[in-house]
Design a protein around this motif. Sequence first.
Motif, PDB file in Angstrom:
ATOM      1  N   GLY A 168      55.416  51.685  33.299  1.00 46.49           N
ATOM      2  CA  GLY A 168      54.125  52.030  32.717  1.00 46.49           C
ATOM      3  C   GLY A 168      52.975  51.674  33.625  1.00 46.49           C
ATOM      4  O   GLY A 168      53.144  51.302  34.791  1.00 46.49           O
ATOM      5  N   THR A 169      51.779  51.812  33.029  1.00 42.84           N
ATOM      6  CA  THR A 169      50.575  51.528  33.808  1.00 42.84           C
ATOM      7  C   THR A 169      49.698  50.576  33.034  1.00 42.84           C
ATOM      8  O   THR A 169      48.713  50.971  32.363  1.00 42.84           O
ATOM      9  CB  THR A 169      49.802  52.823  34.112  1.00 42.84           C
ATOM     10  N   PRO A 170      49.998  49.300  33.025  1.00 41.57           N
ATOM     11  CA  PRO A 170      49.135  48.340  32.320  1.00 41.57           C
ATOM     12  C   PRO A 170      47.805  48.177  33.055  1.00 41.57           C
ATOM     13  O   PRO A 170      47.697  48.419  34.252  1.00 41.57           O
ATOM     14  CB  PRO A 170      49.976  47.064  32.331  1.00 41.57           C
ATOM     15  N   TRP A 171      46.818  47.747  32.276  1.00 44.00           N
ATOM     16  CA  TRP A 171      45.472  47.617  32.848  1.00 44.00           C
ATOM     17  C   TRP A 171      45.399  46.587  33.951  1.00 44.00           C
ATOM     18  O   TRP A 171      44.594  46.680  34.883  1.00 44.00           O
ATOM     19  CB  TRP A 171      44.493  47.255  31.734  1.00 44.00           C
ATOM     20  N   TRP A 172      46.245  45.544  33.856  1.00 43.55           N
ATOM     21  CA  TRP A 172      46.113  44.458  34.835  1.00 43.55           C
ATOM     22  C   TRP A 172      46.577  44.878  36.229  1.00 43.55           C
ATOM     23  O   TRP A 172      46.164  44.287  37.231  1.00 43.55           O
ATOM     24  CB  TRP A 172      46.903  43.226  34.365  1.00 43.55           C
ATOM     25  N   GLU A 173      47.411  45.920  36.339  1.00 43.46           N
ATOM     26  CA  GLU A 173      47.794  46.376  37.673  1.00 43.46           C
ATOM     27  C   GLU A 173      46.591  46.973  38.412  1.00 43.46           C
ATOM     28  O   GLU A 173      46.381  46.724  39.591  1.00 43.46           O
ATOM     29  CB  GLU A 173      48.913  47.410  37.556  1.00 43.46           C
ATOM     30  N   ILE A 174      45.816  47.759  37.698  1.00 41.83           N
ATOM     31  CA  ILE A 174      44.620  48.345  38.324  1.00 41.83           C
ATOM     32  C   ILE A 174      43.589  47.266  38.611  1.00 41.83           C
ATOM     33  O   ILE A 174      42.966  47.223  39.685  1.00 41.83           O
ATOM     34  CB  ILE A 174      44.041  49.436  37.396  1.00 41.83           C
ATOM     35  N   ALA A 175      43.374  46.341  37.677  1.00 41.77           N
ATOM     36  CA  ALA A 175      42.400  45.263  37.902  1.00 41.77           C
ATOM     37  C   ALA A 175      42.829  44.372  39.078  1.00 41.77           C
ATOM     38  O   ALA A 175      41.998  43.876  39.849  1.00 41.77           O
ATOM     39  CB  ALA A 175      42.253  44.458  36.612  1.00 41.77           C
ATOM     40  N   ASP A 176      44.160  44.148  39.186  1.00 40.13           N
ATOM     41  CA  ASP A 176      44.649  43.309  40.278  1.00 40.13           C
ATOM     42  C   ASP A 176      44.324  43.929  41.630  1.00 40.13           C
ATOM     43  O   ASP A 176      43.856  43.257  42.552  1.00 40.13           O
ATOM     44  CB  ASP A 176      46.160  43.140  40.128  1.00 40.13           C
ATOM     45  N   ALA A 177      44.561  45.237  41.775  1.00 36.28           N
ATOM     46  CA  ALA A 177      44.286  45.912  43.052  1.00 36.28           C
ATOM     47  C   ALA A 177      42.803  45.895  43.365  1.00 36.28           C
ATOM     48  O   ALA A 177      42.388  45.619  44.508  1.00 36.28           O
ATOM     49  CB  ALA A 177      44.819  47.345  42.990  1.00 36.28           C
ATOM     50  N   ILE A 178      41.970  46.191  42.342  1.00 26.77           N
ATOM     51  CA  ILE A 178      40.523  46.208  42.589  1.00 26.77           C
ATOM     52  C   ILE A 178      40.015  44.811  42.928  1.00 26.77           C
ATOM     53  O   ILE A 178      39.176  44.614  43.817  1.00 26.77           O
ATOM     54  CB  ILE A 178      39.796  46.779  41.355  1.00 26.77           C
ATOM     55  N   GLY A 179      40.527  43.776  42.251  1.00 27.75           N
ATOM     56  CA  GLY A 179      40.093  42.419  42.548  1.00 27.75           C
ATOM     57  C   GLY A 179      40.456  41.989  43.971  1.00 27.75           C
ATOM     58  O   GLY A 179      39.677  41.329  44.664  1.00 27.75           O
ATOM     59  N   TRP A 180      41.664  42.381  44.396  1.00 26.99           N
ATOM     60  CA  TRP A 180      42.052  42.061  45.785  1.00 26.99           C
ATOM     61  C   TRP A 180      41.131  42.741  46.801  1.00 26.99           C
ATOM     62  O   TRP A 180      40.677  42.133  47.770  1.00 26.99           O
ATOM     63  CB  TRP A 180      43.497  42.504  46.002  1.00 26.99           C
ATOM     64  N   GLY A 181      40.821  44.021  46.566  1.00 24.92           N
ATOM     65  CA  GLY A 181      39.972  44.754  47.485  1.00 24.92           C
ATOM     66  C   GLY A 181      38.575  44.169  47.570  1.00 24.92           C
ATOM     67  O   GLY A 181      37.994  44.048  48.643  1.00 24.92           O
ATOM     68  N   LEU A 182      38.009  43.785  46.378  1.00 24.23           N
ATOM     69  CA  LEU A 182      36.664  43.214  46.399  1.00 24.23           C
ATOM     70  C   LEU A 182      36.634  41.870  47.131  1.00 24.23           C
ATOM     71  O   LEU A 182      35.701  41.552  47.874  1.00 24.23           O
ATOM     72  CB  LEU A 182      36.151  43.072  44.961  1.00 24.23           C
ATOM     73  N   THR A 183      37.665  41.045  46.889  1.00 24.47           N
ATOM     74  CA  THR A 183      37.703  39.728  47.538  1.00 24.47           C
ATOM     75  C   THR A 183      37.817  39.862  49.057  1.00 24.47           C
ATOM     76  O   THR A 183      37.101  39.194  49.824  1.00 24.47           O
ATOM     77  CB  THR A 183      38.890  38.908  47.000  1.00 24.47           C
ATOM     78  N   MET A 184      38.725  40.731  49.529  1.00 25.44           N
ATOM     79  CA  MET A 184      38.894  40.901  50.975  1.00 25.44           C
ATOM     80  C   MET A 184      37.644  41.508  51.613  1.00 25.44           C
ATOM     81  O   MET A 184      37.243  41.131  52.725  1.00 25.44           O
ATOM     82  CB  MET A 184      40.114  41.784  51.255  1.00 25.44           C
ATOM     83  N   THR A 185      37.017  42.456  50.882  1.00 26.95           N
ATOM     84  CA  THR A 185      35.810  43.081  51.429  1.00 26.95           C
ATOM     85  C   THR A 185      34.682  42.071  51.552  1.00 26.95           C
ATOM     86  O   THR A 185      33.904  42.077  52.527  1.00 26.95           O
ATOM     87  CB  THR A 185      35.379  44.255  50.548  1.00 26.95           C
ATOM     88  N   ALA A 186      34.560  41.192  50.613  1.00 28.51           N
ATOM     89  CA  ALA A 186      33.474  40.211  50.630  1.00 28.51           C
ATOM     90  C   ALA A 186      33.681  39.155  51.730  1.00 28.51           C
ATOM     91  O   ALA A 186      32.725  38.712  52.381  1.00 28.51           O
ATOM     92  CB  ALA A 186      33.345  39.557  49.272  1.00 28.51           C
ATOM     93  N   THR A 187      34.927  38.738  51.910  1.00 26.14           N
ATOM     94  CA  THR A 187      35.174  37.630  52.855  1.00 26.14           C
ATOM     95  C   THR A 187      35.494  38.103  54.263  1.00 26.14           C
ATOM     96  O   THR A 187      35.254  37.366  55.229  1.00 26.14           O
ATOM     97  CB  THR A 187      36.333  36.770  52.344  1.00 26.14           C
ATOM     98  N   ALA A 188      36.057  39.309  54.401  1.00 24.13           N
ATOM     99  CA  ALA A 188      36.457  39.824  55.736  1.00 24.13           C
ATOM    100  C   ALA A 188      37.172  38.742  56.533  1.00 24.13           C
ATOM    101  O   ALA A 188      36.713  38.300  57.581  1.00 24.13           O
ATOM    102  CB  ALA A 188      35.248  40.352  56.489  1.00 24.13           C
ATOM    103  N   PRO A 189      38.320  38.273  56.089  1.00 25.07           N
ATOM    104  CA  PRO A 189      38.953  37.100  56.695  1.00 25.07           C
ATOM    105  C   PRO A 189      39.371  37.288  58.154  1.00 25.07           C
ATOM    106  O   PRO A 189      39.311  36.353  58.952  1.00 25.07           O
ATOM    107  CB  PRO A 189      40.156  36.858  55.797  1.00 25.07           C
ATOM    108  N   VAL A 190      39.790  38.487  58.549  1.00 25.19           N
ATOM    109  CA  VAL A 190      40.235  38.690  59.943  1.00 25.19           C
ATOM    110  C   VAL A 190      39.081  38.521  60.912  1.00 25.19           C
ATOM    111  O   VAL A 190      39.183  37.857  61.952  1.00 25.19           O
ATOM    112  CB  VAL A 190      40.900  40.072  60.082  1.00 25.19           C
TER     113      VAL A 190
END
Length: 818
Positions: A167-189
């Motif tokens: 299925g497609t639970p809501w937390w899968e989409i939220a998890d991907a978006i949260g990861w993208g926002l965190t990486m975009t904000a911090t730019a760790p590389v």
Amino acid sequence: MESATPTRPNTAASTKSARPAPTRSPCPASAPSDNPPAAPHPAKEDTPVTTEPITAHAFGTVWTEQAARYELGRSARYEHARSIHRRVKLERAVYGAATLGITITPQSETLWQSHLAAATAAAGSLAWLWRKGQGRARLARLHQDLQRTLPLSRRQPLTSPTCFNPGTPWWEIADAIGWGLTMTATAPVSRARQLPTPPAASTDAATQPKALQLAPTTYEEDRAYRWAAARATGTTRLTHVTRYQHGLPDFHGIVVAEAGEAVPDLNPTALAAVFDFPPGSVVLEPIPNSGPGRKHLIAAPTALARRAQADDDPMHRLWNAKVSHPKGAAPGMILADYRTEPNRIALRVTAPDDQLIQLNQKKIARAFDYKDTSLVMVETDGLGDGLISLYRTHPLLNVREATAADLTMAPDGTIALGQQPDGRIGRIPLYDPQMGAITDLFVGAPGAGKSVTLLHVIAAERISGIVSIVADAQDGMSLPEVDGRVFHFGKGIAATAATLAAAVDLGKYRESVSAENGWGSFEIGNPWPLVNVTLDELNRILSADATVPRPFRKWVTGLVGDTQSTGRKLGLGIRFAAQSIHLADLGDKDRIRANAKNGTVWLGRTNSSTTQHMARDGVLPPGVEIAPIPRYFGTGEGSAINAAFEGKEAQHGPITAGMANIINGGSLFTNRTWFARKENKTYPHLIDLMESHDIPWLTEQEVIVFGVSYQRWLAFAEALLAGEGEEGIQEAVDAHQGVVKEQSAFLGDDEDDDQPSASSIKDRILDVLANGPMALKDVRKRLADEFAAGSVNNAMGELHNIDGLVTVVSRGVYQLTQ
């Protein structure tokens, strides 16, 4: 992954954070190399700046430590803010695309390969992090590597549950978006490249000098960086930095102050401290025609080290103390280099840029405590370079015999006549392929080796296919070996004159044929062979004290001048040989004496400085001195003076026969002719060399022209020598088929004898002073029958002021300088 270009440290997370002030530890002190140092010269301020990379070098403890600190701090190199900003933007774009992909991919059961790839990438990232952390002592570096693995190591634990949850639970989409926002904000590389942060660094870019806002990537930029970072330099800037030589730390540049301010005067220690150079190696000089706001900076640590090394070298110390000193043997001359050999010390000498080379052999011998001047030999180019050779024993005591190969003319027209002191072969030309036939002058006192040298030259002509026409005014006694071994050999005064006259007729024949065919130059063998005329003991005819009648001497003088004027383009060379030579010996004809030296001057041992001066005058450039040839090789230091002091007989070494100073084309070298062994009053080896080849002959028509002319002029010369007057001469001419009457024009008139040239006055003065110092009034008295008193005064002044042959001993008393 790591970038090949180190970036600038930064403590802020945002890309727009201010750049901190760099510390001085990561920058290298310099980049010297193992190349030998070169003395720097100031350059103009608009010299283009080169951009070589900085390289480490072990130049003492300071250089090694600074280079090591630089290598350890390479990861903290600075990078421009715009470059960092572009990298962050690129990284954020990647995260945006990845967020969209990991949101869509888990919802499709057929895209299981993407889950496998993500798991593999995560595992590889953790393995790389483990390997990088093994044995690493710097926690900051480990933190930096960990931060680079965050995008993959954080994403895999979040995406793994989606592989097993239908299925497609809501937390899968939220998890991907949260990861993208965190990486975009911090730019760790991108942020990982900014560690570690320099200690106590200011973050206010507005307070940093402009020179510190960019990282130094070349040696030139590093020099400007150090100047701007130093406290003693204030707000001044170092511009136009230029290295003198790649790999050396020496450089120069322009120091510029702020508008309305002056460049401060820093002491040598403060200047050297800016670049961590030895004190005294950095100077700050005013710029001509510029204000105090701009000064020229010169940093030359290797030049300073070179001078210090030279001061410790015994040869340089001796040179500076006794030779280049203002009162030394060669004031101002620079010892550029020297090398030692078993029997020789060679000194390479240069003159300052504003001087010509000046090396006096006697003064240099005195400076090096040599008693035998023949062991000190000097060569110069007449401009700025010279070579001094100091020998332990004379290198020309023993030379070998000549071979046929030595005496074979090379394509450039030269032969090997002997050996030079440094072991090189001494070469002289028999012919100039560019100019044509040449005129040579051989001068040497009895026993100087002049006859042996001429025999080698004549043997070389026979071996090389050159027609030799020879005459010996000493009844053939000087060159008996050539009798019957050359095309023609005239013996005696009359035969010498007739030989010269016949050679003139031969030239006129070639001239007429060339004119008919429109030829303007000569080519060997097309159609005629090269002819060289050798006239030995010519002083028996041309010298002022010769016993020949005046009309005979004037006739021969005219023949000499005519041969010199036309022989070059007709393949007709001429060689004069005499025991002494000056203007009086050549009938006061300046043109004849000058033409006699357009080829080679072989100047052996002479009996007077007058002859030596006349032979070299006009063929040597200013500043080139000629060393007189002694009669004997030296036997020891000061042996003659010691013997005289002790009342003993001086011991002589071997005679210097064959040694000579050879002048050709303005160059000068010392040479000794090949050894020749005498048996039964002749030289059998030279005879064998001549007889090893056939005698070269003239063409058939030329043989007739020369033979008929010689017989006619021999009768004319004998009658002229007998002093029979015009009637007797005419009868002799008529008796021998009538010599061409226009040739009598060579007799000239006697008016010229009453008007000697000014140069002949100088010759007579030099002859008088050869006996020792003399007052001017006594010189005038000695020459009263020949010249007016005013002419003598003027000539003496020219000799003293221009020629430099005469010096003033006391008031009104003069003597020769040599």
